[in-house]
Motif scaffolding. Structure first.
Motif, PDB file in Angstrom:
ATOM      1  N   PRO A   1      -1.305  -4.356  -5.343  1.00  0.00           N
ATOM      2  CA  PRO A   1      -1.954  -5.101  -5.352  1.00  0.00           C
ATOM      3  C   PRO A   1      -2.990  -3.913  -5.203  1.00  0.00           C
ATOM      4  O   PRO A   1      -2.608  -3.088  -3.991  1.00  0.00           O
ATOM      5  CB  PRO A   1      -2.717  -6.102  -5.026  1.00  0.00           C
ATOM      6  CG  PRO A   1      -1.896  -5.920  -3.960  1.00  0.00           C
ATOM      7  CD  PRO A   1      -0.313  -5.845  -4.182  1.00  0.00           C
ATOM      8  N   ALA A   2      -4.211  -3.686  -5.688  1.00  0.00           N
ATOM      9  CA  ALA A   2      -4.926  -2.057  -4.356  1.00  0.00           C
ATOM     10  C   ALA A   2      -4.991  -2.933  -3.037  1.00  0.00           C
ATOM     11  O   ALA A   2      -5.208  -4.859  -2.963  1.00  0.00           O
ATOM     12  CB  ALA A   2      -6.282  -2.585  -5.301  1.00  0.00           C
ATOM     13  N   TRP A   3      -5.181  -2.010  -2.299  1.00  0.00           N
ATOM     14  CA  TRP A   3      -5.568  -2.922  -0.728  1.00  0.00           C
ATOM     15  C   TRP A   3      -6.961  -3.535  -0.166  1.00  0.00           C
ATOM     16  O   TRP A   3      -8.019  -2.739  -0.985  1.00  0.00           O
ATOM     17  CB  TRP A   3      -4.885  -1.539  -0.197  1.00  0.00           C
ATOM     18  CG  TRP A   3      -5.210  -2.149   1.348  1.00  0.00           C
ATOM     19  CD1 TRP A   3      -4.183  -2.539   2.473  1.00  0.00           C
ATOM     20  CD2 TRP A   3      -6.096  -2.381   2.189  1.00  0.00           C
ATOM     21  NE1 TRP A   3      -4.725  -2.895   3.827  1.00  0.00           N
ATOM     22  CE2 TRP A   3      -5.446  -2.914   3.516  1.00  0.00           C
ATOM     23  CE3 TRP A   3      -7.313  -2.210   1.981  1.00  0.00           C
ATOM     24  CZ2 TRP A   3      -7.050  -3.308   4.662  1.00  0.00           C
ATOM     25  CZ3 TRP A   3      -8.335  -2.067   3.065  1.00  0.00           C
ATOM     26  CH2 TRP A   3      -8.158  -2.916   4.476  1.00  0.00           C
ATOM     27  N   THR A   4      -6.682  -4.126   0.270  1.00  0.00           N
ATOM     28  CA  THR A   4      -7.729  -4.429   0.532  1.00  0.00           C
ATOM     29  C   THR A   4      -7.928  -5.562   1.663  1.00  0.00           C
ATOM     30  O   THR A   4      -6.437  -5.667   2.113  1.00  0.00           O
ATOM     31  CB  THR A   4      -8.608  -5.711  -0.148  1.00  0.00           C
ATOM     32  OG1 THR A   4      -7.604  -6.582  -0.252  1.00  0.00           O
ATOM     33  CG2 THR A   4      -9.241  -4.987  -1.516  1.00  0.00           C
ATOM     34  N   PRO A   5      -8.833  -6.525   2.527  1.00  0.00           N
ATOM     35  CA  PRO A   5      -8.365  -6.323   3.877  1.00  0.00           C
ATOM     36  C   PRO A   5      -7.671  -8.108   3.610  1.00  0.00           C
ATOM     37  O   PRO A   5      -6.396  -8.532   4.362  1.00  0.00           O
ATOM     38  CB  PRO A   5      -9.728  -6.838   4.326  1.00  0.00           C
ATOM     39  CG  PRO A   5     -10.581  -5.424   4.248  1.00  0.00           C
ATOM     40  CD  PRO A   5      -9.947  -6.007   3.072  1.00  0.00           C
ATOM     41  N   GLU A   6      -7.807  -8.335   2.432  1.00  0.00           N
ATOM     42  CA  GLU A   6      -7.382 -10.064   2.087  1.00  0.00           C
ATOM     43  C   GLU A   6      -5.499  -9.381   1.602  1.00  0.00           C
ATOM     44  O   GLU A   6      -5.439 -10.148   1.848  1.00  0.00           O
ATOM     45  CB  GLU A   6      -7.977 -10.095   1.136  1.00  0.00           C
ATOM     46  CG  GLU A   6      -9.391 -10.833   1.337  1.00  0.00           C
ATOM     47  CD  GLU A   6     -10.665 -10.089   1.821  1.00  0.00           C
ATOM     48  OE1 GLU A   6     -11.539  -9.825   2.651  1.00  0.00           O
ATOM     49  OE2 GLU A   6     -10.221  -8.579   1.748  1.00  0.00           O
TER      50      GLU A   6
ATOM     51  N   GLU B   1      -1.691  10.780  -5.704  1.00  0.00           N
ATOM     52  CA  GLU B   1      -0.723   9.684  -7.035  1.00  0.00           C
ATOM     53  C   GLU B   1       0.149   9.651  -7.682  1.00  0.00           C
ATOM     54  O   GLU B   1       0.152   8.235  -7.772  1.00  0.00           O
ATOM     55  CB  GLU B   1      -1.578  11.441  -8.088  1.00  0.00           C
ATOM     56  CG  GLU B   1      -3.305  11.493  -8.391  1.00  0.00           C
ATOM     57  CD  GLU B   1      -3.180  12.459  -8.664  1.00  0.00           C
ATOM     58  OE1 GLU B   1      -4.815  12.953  -8.828  1.00  0.00           O
ATOM     59  OE2 GLU B   1      -1.651  13.549  -8.713  1.00  0.00           O
ATOM     60  N   ARG B   2       1.031  10.109  -6.658  1.00  0.00           N
ATOM     61  CA  ARG B   2       3.013   9.508  -6.724  1.00  0.00           C
ATOM     62  C   ARG B   2       2.662   8.188  -6.017  1.00  0.00           C
ATOM     63  O   ARG B   2       2.811   7.176  -6.061  1.00  0.00           O
ATOM     64  CB  ARG B   2       3.425  11.255  -5.923  1.00  0.00           C
ATOM     65  CG  ARG B   2       3.940  11.618  -6.755  1.00  0.00           C
ATOM     66  CD  ARG B   2       4.330  12.887  -6.573  1.00  0.00           C
ATOM     67  NE  ARG B   2       5.049  14.095  -6.836  1.00  0.00           N
ATOM     68  CZ  ARG B   2       5.560  14.625  -8.251  1.00  0.00           C
ATOM     69  NH1 ARG B   2       5.959  13.540  -8.570  1.00  0.00           N
ATOM     70  NH2 ARG B   2       5.849  15.320  -8.269  1.00  0.00           N
ATOM     71  N   LEU B   3       1.759   8.450  -5.372  1.00  0.00           N
ATOM     72  CA  LEU B   3       2.309   6.978  -4.267  1.00  0.00           C
ATOM     73  C   LEU B   3       1.581   5.712  -4.383  1.00  0.00           C
ATOM     74  O   LEU B   3       1.846   4.324  -4.876  1.00  0.00           O
ATOM     75  CB  LEU B   3       1.241   6.571  -2.954  1.00  0.00           C
ATOM     76  CG  LEU B   3       1.871   8.035  -1.681  1.00  0.00           C
ATOM     77  CD1 LEU B   3       1.354   8.383  -0.761  1.00  0.00           C
ATOM     78  CD2 LEU B   3       3.059   7.458  -1.481  1.00  0.00           C
ATOM     79  N   ALA B   4       0.287   6.141  -5.965  1.00  0.00           N
ATOM     80  CA  ALA B   4      -1.060   5.162  -6.997  1.00  0.00           C
ATOM     81  C   ALA B   4       0.446   4.639  -8.075  1.00  0.00           C
ATOM     82  O   ALA B   4       0.433   3.678  -8.038  1.00  0.00           O
ATOM     83  CB  ALA B   4      -1.618   5.486  -6.855  1.00  0.00           C
ATOM     84  N   LEU B   5       1.535   5.847  -8.306  1.00  0.00           N
ATOM     85  CA  LEU B   5       1.968   5.277  -9.198  1.00  0.00           C
ATOM     86  C   LEU B   5       3.314   4.250  -8.737  1.00  0.00           C
ATOM     87  O   LEU B   5       3.919   3.149  -9.588  1.00  0.00           O
ATOM     88  CB  LEU B   5       3.282   7.049  -9.837  1.00  0.00           C
ATOM     89  CG  LEU B   5       2.081   8.223 -10.678  1.00  0.00           C
ATOM     90  CD1 LEU B   5       2.963   8.637 -10.897  1.00  0.00           C
ATOM     91  CD2 LEU B   5       0.869   7.038 -12.197  1.00  0.00           C
ATOM     92  N   ALA B   6       3.699   4.648  -7.552  1.00  0.00           N
ATOM     93  CA  ALA B   6       4.810   3.972  -6.791  1.00  0.00           C
ATOM     94  C   ALA B   6       4.296   2.595  -6.401  1.00  0.00           C
ATOM     95  O   ALA B   6       4.788   1.708  -7.174  1.00  0.00           O
ATOM     96  CB  ALA B   6       5.004   4.663  -5.266  1.00  0.00           C
ATOM     97  N   ALA B   7       3.349   2.803  -6.402  1.00  0.00           N
ATOM     98  CA  ALA B   7       2.136   1.060  -5.370  1.00  0.00           C
ATOM     99  C   ALA B   7       2.186   0.089  -7.429  1.00  0.00           C
ATOM    100  O   ALA B   7       2.678  -0.802  -6.896  1.00  0.00           O
ATOM    101  CB  ALA B   7       0.731   1.323  -5.349  1.00  0.00           C
ATOM    102  N   VAL B   8       1.736   0.676  -8.421  1.00  0.00           N
ATOM    103  CA  VAL B   8       1.494   0.021  -9.530  1.00  0.00           C
ATOM    104  C   VAL B   8       3.141  -0.446 -10.048  1.00  0.00           C
ATOM    105  O   VAL B   8       3.033  -1.819 -10.560  1.00  0.00           O
ATOM    106  CB  VAL B   8       1.013   0.882 -10.793  1.00  0.00           C
ATOM    107  CG1 VAL B   8       1.056   0.157 -11.839  1.00  0.00           C
ATOM    108  CG2 VAL B   8      -0.790   0.890  -9.678  1.00  0.00           C
ATOM    109  N   ARG B   9       4.158   0.725 -10.144  1.00  0.00           N
ATOM    110  CA  ARG B   9       5.256   0.104 -10.341  1.00  0.00           C
ATOM    111  C   ARG B   9       6.448  -1.248 -10.047  1.00  0.00           C
ATOM    112  O   ARG B   9       6.712  -2.233 -10.167  1.00  0.00           O
ATOM    113  CB  ARG B   9       6.667   1.370 -10.128  1.00  0.00           C
ATOM    114  CG  ARG B   9       7.388   1.331 -11.056  1.00  0.00           C
ATOM    115  CD  ARG B   9       7.708   1.639 -12.674  1.00  0.00           C
ATOM    116  NE  ARG B   9       9.329   1.733 -11.738  1.00  0.00           N
ATOM    117  CZ  ARG B   9       9.877   0.623 -12.916  1.00  0.00           C
ATOM    118  NH1 ARG B   9       9.146  -0.061 -14.054  1.00  0.00           N
ATOM    119  NH2 ARG B   9      10.961   0.643 -13.221  1.00  0.00           N
ATOM    120  N   ALA B  10       5.115  -0.930  -8.356  1.00  0.00           N
ATOM    121  CA  ALA B  10       5.995  -2.238  -7.722  1.00  0.00           C
ATOM    122  C   ALA B  10       5.618  -2.682  -7.546  1.00  0.00           C
ATOM    123  O   ALA B  10       5.698  -4.578  -7.304  1.00  0.00           O
ATOM    124  CB  ALA B  10       5.938  -1.715  -6.240  1.00  0.00           C
ATOM    125  N   GLY B  11       4.685  -3.131  -8.671  1.00  0.00           N
ATOM    126  CA  GLY B  11       3.585  -4.440  -9.087  1.00  0.00           C
ATOM    127  C   GLY B  11       2.345  -4.642  -7.399  1.00  0.00           C
ATOM    128  O   GLY B  11       2.062  -6.087  -7.395  1.00  0.00           O
TER     129      GLY B  11
END
Length: 100
Positions: free
Chosen positions: A58-63, A46-56
């Motif tokens: 996108p959700a991971w996909t192959p693309e 969840e902390r990693l998700a907070l960081a990802a959202v804070r950094a802007g």
């Protein structure tokens, strides 16, 4: 203030927007409320998700993988550049800007 509340504040949410903030990282309304009240700690994931959202990020996909990897590469470049700066040179620059 707990970590989730602090993250919410940094993201521009107020205390009445717990559900909306939690939804950004996939929390159900009841889970967002528990975490916001401090009744449950955030997991590392969840902390990693907070960081990802804070950094802007996108959700991971192959693309999106290449773009996300590029962000990490840029971060490493910046960290190396900052580490190479000598404290005395940044202090001198600060003194010069004060004198100007």
């Amino acid at each position: 203030m707990n970590n989730f509340q602090e993250w919410m504040e940094k993201m521009g949410f107020n205390r009445k927007q717990v559900s909306e903030a939690g939804a950004l990282i996939g929390f159900r309304k009841d889970l967002a409320s528990l975490v916001s009240r401090g009744a449950r700690e955030l997991s590392e994931t969840e902390r990693l998700a907070l960081a990802a959202v804070r950094a802007g990020l996108p959700a991971w996909t192959p693309e999106t993988d290449a773009a996300i990897a590029d962000v990490g590469a840029v971060q490493r470049i910046i960290e190396r550049a900052v580490a190479r700066q000598e404290p005395s040179s940044s202090a001198s620059a600060s003194e010069e800007s004060k004198a100007a």
